[in-house]
Motif scaffolding. Structure first.
Motif, mmCIF file in Angstrom:
data_model
loop_
_atom_site.group_PDB
_atom_site.id
_atom_site.type_symbol
_atom_site.label_atom_id
_atom_site.label_comp_id
_atom_site.label_asym_id
_atom_site.label_seq_id
_atom_site.Cartn_x
_atom_site.Cartn_y
_atom_site.Cartn_z
ATOM 1 N N TYR A 137 -9.779 10.698 53.684
ATOM 2 C CA TYR A 137 -8.957 11.478 52.454
ATOM 3 C C TYR A 137 -8.724 10.476 51.268
ATOM 4 N N ASN B 253 -6.771 16.617 45.534
ATOM 5 C CA ASN B 253 -6.934 15.984 47.014
ATOM 6 C C ASN B 253 -8.448 16.131 47.280
ATOM 7 N N THR C 164 -5.328 13.119 57.231
ATOM 8 C CA THR C 164 -5.450 12.049 58.412
ATOM 9 C C THR C 164 -4.476 11.302 58.980
ATOM 10 N N ASP D 50 -2.048 13.720 52.766
ATOM 11 C CA ASP D 50 -3.426 13.203 53.772
ATOM 12 C C ASP D 50 -3.182 13.723 55.048
ATOM 13 N N TYR E 137 -6.703 10.736 47.201
ATOM 14 C CA TYR E 137 -6.140 11.649 46.013
ATOM 15 C C TYR E 137 -6.471 10.922 44.622
ATOM 16 N N LEU F 201 -10.875 15.628 50.811
ATOM 17 C CA LEU F 201 -11.159 15.333 52.223
ATOM 18 C C LEU F 201 -12.581 15.544 52.562
#
Length: 141
Positions: free
Chosen positions: A116, A123, A84, A82, A118, A125
């Motif tokens: 973000y 991933n 962020t 992540d 998952y 974003l």
């Protein structure tokens, strides 16, 4: 449909793909260079932190433009990370800074919002920019 990008591609070829696909109707504004810088920093992070663990890494980019707002949607398979949640680099001289984190700080500074998630080994974003507003740190204001 998202652009498919290999970690071995040059940033020049990636930005050409973006211009060919999205053209001026989406990225014709004063903050287009911010979008290109964010894409460049994302690609550099993929090359440095993801692709080094495997032979080649594919990632995807979708750009959505609506009412003066641009969303850059990045996706790649791999362990969750992540961006962020990364801490900003400290205020030190460049030569004293540890390697890492500066690209994410640049992406965060240039964007108006970063989200973000998952999901199922992927991933995702999303970086949003409001192109109707000048950047806050614009020295010409």
């Amino acid at each position: 449909m998202a652009l498919s990008i290999q970690s071995t591609e040059t940033i020049a070829s990636i930005l050409q793909k973006v211009r060919d696909r999205y053209g001026e109707h989406c990225l014709d504004n004063d903050r287009v260079s911010d979008c290109y810088t964010i894409i460049d920093e994302f690609h550099a992070n993929i090359k440095e932190h993801v692709a080094t663990k495997i032979d080649s890494c594919q990632w995807f980019l979708e750009i959505v433009c609506n009412d003066g707002k641009v969303k850059l949607e990045f996706e790649y398979a791999g362990p969750g990370f992540d961006p962020t949640q990364s801490s900003p680099p400290g205020e030190q001289p460049v030569e004293a800074r540890p390697i890492g984190g500066l690209g994410l700080a640049i992406m965060s500074q240039l964007s108006d919002e970063m989200n973000y998630r998952y999901e199922n080994g992927t991933n995702k974003l999303t970086v949003a920019l409001d192109t109707t507003l000048p950047r806050e740190d614009d020295p010409c204001l």
